[in-house]
Design a protein around this motif. Structure first.
Motif, PDB file in Angstrom:
ATOM      1  N   ARG A  13     118.972 -69.154  -6.365  1.00 25.28           N
ATOM      2  CA  ARG A  13     117.804 -69.177  -5.622  1.00 25.28           C
ATOM      3  C   ARG A  13     118.022 -70.019  -4.467  1.00 25.28           C
ATOM      4  O   ARG A  13     117.544 -69.301  -3.259  1.00 25.28           O
ATOM      5  CB  ARG A  13     116.915 -69.922  -6.503  1.00 25.28           C
ATOM      6  N   ILE A  14     118.803 -71.068  -4.368  1.00 26.35           N
ATOM      7  CA  ILE A  14     118.953 -71.515  -3.121  1.00 26.35           C
ATOM      8  C   ILE A  14     119.679 -70.962  -2.052  1.00 26.35           C
ATOM      9  O   ILE A  14     119.458 -70.877  -0.890  1.00 26.35           O
ATOM     10  CB  ILE A  14     119.723 -73.094  -3.323  1.00 26.35           C
ATOM     11  N   VAL A  16     119.890 -67.703  -1.843  1.00 26.54           N
ATOM     12  CA  VAL A  16     119.154 -66.381  -1.545  1.00 26.54           C
ATOM     13  C   VAL A  16     117.842 -66.876  -0.530  1.00 26.54           C
ATOM     14  O   VAL A  16     117.893 -66.457   0.732  1.00 26.54           O
ATOM     15  CB  VAL A  16     118.377 -65.796  -2.482  1.00 26.54           C
ATOM     16  N   GLY A  17     117.488 -68.159  -0.776  1.00 28.24           N
ATOM     17  CA  GLY A  17     116.399 -68.726   0.224  1.00 28.24           C
ATOM     18  C   GLY A  17     117.089 -69.018   1.429  1.00 28.24           C
ATOM     19  O   GLY A  17     116.428 -68.829   2.472  1.00 28.24           O
TER      20      GLY A  17
ATOM     21  N   THR B 296     112.109 -74.735  -6.246  1.00 26.75           N
ATOM     22  CA  THR B 296     112.984 -73.823  -5.629  1.00 26.75           C
ATOM     23  C   THR B 296     112.617 -72.343  -5.481  1.00 26.75           C
ATOM     24  O   THR B 296     112.891 -71.487  -4.405  1.00 26.75           O
ATOM     25  CB  THR B 296     114.423 -73.878  -6.212  1.00 26.75           C
ATOM     26  N   SER B 297     111.970 -71.868  -6.601  1.00 27.28           N
ATOM     27  CA  SER B 297     111.872 -70.459  -6.976  1.00 27.28           C
ATOM     28  C   SER B 297     110.639 -70.071  -5.469  1.00 27.28           C
ATOM     29  O   SER B 297     110.815 -69.217  -4.853  1.00 27.28           O
ATOM     30  CB  SER B 297     110.972 -70.158  -8.067  1.00 27.28           C
ATOM     31  N   ILE B 299     110.356 -71.807  -2.971  1.00 25.43           N
ATOM     32  CA  ILE B 299     110.662 -71.960  -1.491  1.00 25.43           C
ATOM     33  C   ILE B 299     111.455 -70.758  -1.299  1.00 25.43           C
ATOM     34  O   ILE B 299     111.313 -70.090  -0.002  1.00 25.43           O
ATOM     35  CB  ILE B 299     111.256 -73.271  -1.204  1.00 25.43           C
ATOM     36  N   MET B 300     112.061 -70.154  -2.144  1.00 22.83           N
ATOM     37  CA  MET B 300     112.803 -68.987  -1.716  1.00 22.83           C
ATOM     38  C   MET B 300     111.985 -67.937  -1.761  1.00 22.83           C
ATOM     39  O   MET B 300     112.335 -67.106  -0.695  1.00 22.83           O
ATOM     40  CB  MET B 300     113.814 -68.516  -3.147  1.00 22.83           C
ATOM     41  N   TRP B 301     110.790 -67.870  -2.470  1.00 23.27           N
ATOM     42  CA  TRP B 301     110.018 -66.627  -2.085  1.00 23.27           C
ATOM     43  C   TRP B 301     109.201 -66.866  -0.745  1.00 23.27           C
ATOM     44  O   TRP B 301     109.041 -65.609  -0.174  1.00 23.27           O
ATOM     45  CB  TRP B 301     109.101 -66.406  -3.274  1.00 23.27           C
ATOM     46  N   GLY B 303     110.775 -67.798   1.656  1.00 21.62           N
ATOM     47  CA  GLY B 303     111.999 -67.067   2.577  1.00 21.62           C
ATOM     48  C   GLY B 303     111.966 -65.383   2.607  1.00 21.62           C
ATOM     49  O   GLY B 303     111.909 -64.937   3.551  1.00 21.62           O
ATOM     50  N   VAL B 304     111.978 -65.199   1.091  1.00 22.21           N
ATOM     51  CA  VAL B 304     111.869 -63.816   1.097  1.00 22.21           C
ATOM     52  C   VAL B 304     110.775 -62.905   1.707  1.00 22.21           C
ATOM     53  O   VAL B 304     110.949 -62.060   2.399  1.00 22.21           O
ATOM     54  CB  VAL B 304     111.945 -63.359  -0.354  1.00 22.21           C
TER      55      VAL B 304
END
Lengths: 428, 605
Positions: A13-14, A16-17, B296-297, B299-301, B303-304
């Motif tokens: 996840r880190i 990909v982010g 974290t999930s 923050i990742m999303w 970004g995506v």
């Protein structure tokens, strides 16, 4: 994998982010690099769209006076598609050539003078050199391929140009004058003639916004009126900008040809001395509809004069041009002039708000209080609201008489001429 | 004993040594910023390790910090998958912030005044670096937000998550849904282009229909600041868009979130016993802690999702900007924004008050009241057949109504205007008339006709010759010349019509024009009843060096009409109107456009 958090492992996840955020930054950077080019191309496209909109407005509003091709209409409006408006100097290049020849000649003559002075005290060898140089200079000045011949050729070209411009000059293109040194001076620019200090664009835009206050002294049949909503006219500011862009698009820069000057049908007129004209002292008709209708019985309307006022061929007694026909003739932008009288009987009088109205009262109200009733199909606020202050009772009667002549429901009967009064004394 | 006259950091250095003193100082600062987690705790969390000290420092930001007190400290494991939430609630919140940030950039360049607003738009597109990208992101984000919030509501309905104890969460959600709709709608007006003015005029005119008339008129005046949308209306919409509605949105987002903390996320229906709510009683082995997993999930999303939006806006989507708003010119095919099409469709069913006001209000009330009306305890799909039927019935009827709201449905336009629209309408909704994108070089001056394309192969020349004959010096030719001159201000033919000359389209030089003429012919042929014996023509003239004028001309023989539709006799033929001498009466319709070399329509094609 879809069971939990989509990407199950925290390190993925880190990863990909971070990749996504870096990707966003790269993308925005890439867009930023190309921004200059994109903005330029948008500005070009927008300018082009603006010219298209301006063309539409010009066709609808301006062609009646300035011509479909912008080359003017005799006695109505001056050309805009004209080298004169854009200040093209046909003699610029010839003037440059003549000046160059003159300068070269002056330089050679000065050199010869200096040599002659040196000659007096020079030794033989030097004198020989000086003689040779003097002959050289003579040859350049007067020889067959020399300056004199060159000048004659340029002068011939200049005279040709003057001759070919003559028809335009006859039409009002400013008369050029030939100076002693052979160059040509002319007021080749409309802006220079007017001593306008701003740009051509600002001149066109300002004229659109404010009209031309002086034009009524020399454009008898038509005058430039204000077109801006700021002054109660129909066009918005962006539309005026579009029109300006369209007119500016006629500019050919250095590529104007003699044919362009000759194609112009009407150059700007120069105002005659003075301005305005004496007008009869008559009080304005005012906005009191009932009072006007009552007073109408005291005057006799003249349909011929009414037609002239209606169609801008004559001023009202208060010196104003009313220009009714501009919108109402054939129903271009307002209800058609020839149907108004009858429409009162066939349509308006059926409406509850006109109960008890006479046709005179309806029409007077429509003229002095323009917002009282808007005929279906036309927009509110189009007709100027200041007619009450621009016309007299007699003007009102004349216009009503003119409108009455079209009636089929209530045919117009001309009034019997009054007996000439015995008390009238002939002018002494 | 202090080094300085008062206790200071230097004492720490003296006591512990420089390295350790600095590290502990930084550690303290990090701990106060995160409201409880020091550097070591963060490291462990990001490595996916278990916390090394007790009490669990990862719970402290939830109890001591401001931001995380609005988030649950752990989720049920069954809640962290795609199903049942589809991440829609989180996405909605994401868009609230996304729109706020992009909107603030746009506000810098915008003045809510009819004189300036459109110029601001042009400046954003032509003179502000990244201005177009920011506007595209804001517009795309707005449309996406409406979609996401609606889907979020549908999902909540489907899984029965509005049931006790979460009725009020649903209630506040409906407020957020309508705040979102109105935010998007009020933003529509701000560019002050034709799309904006007319979409909002349609929307605001429904307000005017509220009964009794005094209420409708007053509401309309309050909303528009005048009988029509002008300077006051624009300012009001702007203030609603940037102040009033966002304030409501933020407050109720807080309420909505707080309710989620109080009641927890509802579990998938089948994971619970009927009538039980176990969201707050998560067994230890089912817990997924917010820090680090969910955080974290999310923050990742962020970004995506942002990356996807940026990619779309760089290559695939540009917010439309049409011509300057003009209250005098109503564009054909004006529609409300897509999420209000259902109201526009309903309006076509009949009464303005019933379908424009009462119907949407009833829908709104049903939305608000639903969780209080449906108080059956079971959230299982099998027990909620009626509710699900209602849901699907709603969705399908809204889809149908939305289709009915489009311009294609039930709007009567005369055939000639429809063809002109097809040929030459202004770019709107990213579509435009087919003649506009013809490259400038492929518009050679001349007079071309569809008769050339309706004729069979080999007969084209004679079709053109026949038309020339029909026009040369005839009544029809004179009528055409006269109409061109007076209506369209184009004196291309002189009045005795002796210089009308149709010529074939130069195929080699202008293939695109030929193609467009063919499509023009097909349109005319399609309307052969209304446009009886009709033919079309395109007259191209040079207006300025880099500007062409294109007159589209339709000529047909007049027939008897009723309500705009041709009257047919028993054989299905139309009834032509003839003059006394038996010759047909001709109708001529003209529309013209100008095309500039640099307008670059073809680049958007």
């Amino acid at each position: 994998m879809l069971q939990r958090l989509l990407i199950d492992r925290i390190e993925n996840r880190i990863l990909v982010g971070i990749t996504m955020f870096v990707g966003i930054m790269i993308l925005i950077g890439w867009v930023a690099i190309n921004e200059g080019e994109r903005m330029r191309s948008f500005a070009n496209q927008f300018e082009a769209r603006s010219i298209e909109f301006g063309a539409e407005l010009f066709a609808a509003n301006c062609t009646t006076c300035h011509g479909v091709d912008g080359r003017g209409i005799g006695n109505f409006g001056p050309a805009l598609n004209s080298p004169y408006l854009f200040g093209h100097n046909y003699f610029a290049s010839i003037n440059n050539q003549i000046s160059a020849i003159n300068a070269r000649e002056a330089q050679l003559i000065a050199e010869r003078e200096a040599l002659m002075q040196e000659f007096v005290n020079a030794n033989d060898a030097r004198r020989e050199q000086i003689r040779a140089r003097r002959d050289e200079i003579e040859a350049i000045l007067t020889g067959e391929d020399g300056l004199a011949a060159e000048r004659a050729a340029v002068f011939a070209e200049r005279d040709n140009l003057l001759n070919s411009l003559q028809p335009a000059i006859d039409l009002g293109y400013p008369q050029p004058t030939v100076n002693e040194d052979g160059t040509v001076t002319s007021i080749y620019s409309r802006l220079a003639f007017l001593e306008w200090n701003g740009s051509l664009e600002s001149f066109i835009y300002t004229t659109l916004v404010h009209g031309r206050p002086t034009s009524k002294t020399y454009w008898e049949n038509a005058q430039m009126v204000s077109w801006s909503q700021q002054t109660g006219a129909p066009l918005r500011d962006d539309q005026l900008r579009n029109l300006t862009a369209y007119i500016m698009n006629w500019d050919k820069g250095n590529a104007w040809t003699i044919e362009d000057a000759l194609a112009v049908r009407q150059y700007p007129l120069v105002p005659v001395a003075g301005g305005g004209e004496m007008v009869a002292a008559a009080p304005p008709v005012g906005t009191d509809v009932d009072a006007i209708v009552a007073q109408l019985d005291t005057v006799v309307g003249d349909p011929v004069r009414g037609e002239q006022i209606y169609n801008n061929q004559q001023r009202s007694q208060l010196g104003a041009r009313l220009g009714c026909g501009g919108c109402h003739l054939n129903g271009v932008a307002g209800p058609a002039h020839n149907a108004k009288w009858d429409h009162f009987f066939t349509e308006r009088s059926q409406l509850p708000q006109f109960a008890g109205y006479t046709v005179q009262k309806y029409l007077v109200e429509s003229i002095v209080n323009t917002g009282a009733y808007i005929v279906p199909g036309y927009a509110a606020g189009q007709m100027p609201g200041d007619f009450a202050n621009r016309m007299s009772l007699q003007d009102m009667a004349d216009i009503l008489a003119y409108l009455h002549t079209f009636s089929t429901v209530d045919p117009y009967v001309p009034p019997t001429p009054a007996e000439p009064s015995a008390e009238v004394t002939p002018e002494a | 004993m202090s080094i300085l006259p008062f206790p200071s950091f230097l004492d720490d250095i003296k006591e512990k040594g420089f390295k350790r003193a600095v590290f502990e100082g930084v550690d303290d600062i990090v701990k106060s910023i995160t409201a409880g987690m020091n550097i070591q705790d963060i490291r462990e969390a990001l490595r996916g390790e278990a916390p090394s000290r007790r009490p669990n420092p990862r719970l402290q930001p939830h109890s001591d910090g401001f931001w995380l007190h609005m988030r649950p400290s752990f989720f049920h494991k069954d809640m962290t998958g795609v199903y049942p939430t589809f991440r829609l609630g989180w996405l909605s919140t994401y868009f609230v912030f996304f729109e706020t940030i992009t909107g603030m950039f746009l506000m810098v360049w915008y003045t809510p005044s009819p004189q300036i607003a459109y110029g601001n738009m042009v400046a954003i597109l032509s003179n502000v670096p990244l201005g177009q990208l920011m506007r595209d992101l804001h517009r795309l984000g707005a449309e996406a937000m409406v979609l996401i919030v609606t889907l979020h509501m549908i999902r909540t309905f489907m899984t029965g998550s509005y049931k006790k104890p979460r009725q009020f969460t649903w209630f506040s959600g409906v407020i957020l849904l309508f705040a979102t709709f109105f935010l998007s709608f009020s933003g529509y007006l701000l560019p002050w282009d034709q799309l904006a003015l007319w979409a909002v005029t349609i929307g605001a005119s429904m307000v005017e229909a509220s009964p009794p008339p005094i209420v409708g008129e007053t509401l309309n005046l309050l909303l528009r600041g005048g009988p029509d949308i002008g300077a006051n209306g624009l300012l009001r919409f702007y203030l609603l868009h940037v102040l009033a509605v966002p304030a409501i949105l933020f407050i109720f987002t807080g309420v909505h979130y707080y309710k989620v903390i109080i009641h927890g996320h509802s579990l998938p229906p089948q994971k619970e016993n009927i009538g039980e709510d176990t969201a707050k009683r998560v067994p230890l082995d089912k817990r997924v802690y917010f820090i680090p997993d969910v955080l974290t999930s999310e923050i990742m999303w962020i970004g995506v999702t942002s990356f996807i939006l940026v990619v779309l806006c760089v290559w695939f989507y540009h917010a439309p900007l049409e011509a300057h708003a003009d209250p005098q010119v109503t564009p054909l095919g004006t529609t409300a924004p897509w999420y209000f099409l259902w109201i526009q469709g309903a309006l076509k069913l009949g009464d303005k008050v019933l379908w424009g006001i009462i119907f949407p209000t009833v829908v709104l009330l049903i939305f608000f009241a639903w969780p209080y009306l449906d108080n059956t305890p079971s959230r299982r799909y099998a027990d909620r057949r009626f509710a699900l039927i209602v849901c699907f019935a709603f969705m399908s009827s809204f889809t149908v109504l939305s289709y009915m709201g489009t311009a294609e449905y039930g709007v009567n336009t005369t055939a000639d205007q429809q063809i002109f629209y097809y040929m030459a309408h202004e770019p709107a909704h990213n579509r435009m008339g087919i003649i506009l994108p013809v490259p400038f070089e492929q518009l050679p001056a001349g007079f071309y006709t569809t008769r050339e394309f309706s004729a069979e192969e080999g007969m084209k020349e004679s079709a053109i010759a026949a038309l020339n004959e029909a026009l040369y010096g005839t009544e029809l030719g004179k009528q055409l010349a006269e109409q061109l001159k007076t209506e369209a201000h184009n004196p291309a033919f002189n009045l005795d019509a002796t210089n009308i000359r149709v010529r074939p389209v130069p195929q080699a030089e202008a293939p695109r024009l030929a193609y467009v003429m063919e499509l023009f012919e097909k349109q005319v042929a399609k309307e052969d009843k209304e446009l009886y014996n009709g033919w079309g023509a395109v007259l191209i003239t040079d207006n300025q060096d880099n500007l062409k004028r294109i007159d589209l001309i339709l000529v047909w023989e007049a027939i008897e009409l009723e309500n705009g539709q041709p009257i047919l006799d028993e054989n299905g033929n139309v009834k032509p109107i003839l003059k006394e001498d038996g010759t047909p009466v001709y109708n001529i319709s003209i529309k013209h456009v100008f095309i500039h070399r640099d307008a670059a329509y073809f680049m958007n094609y």
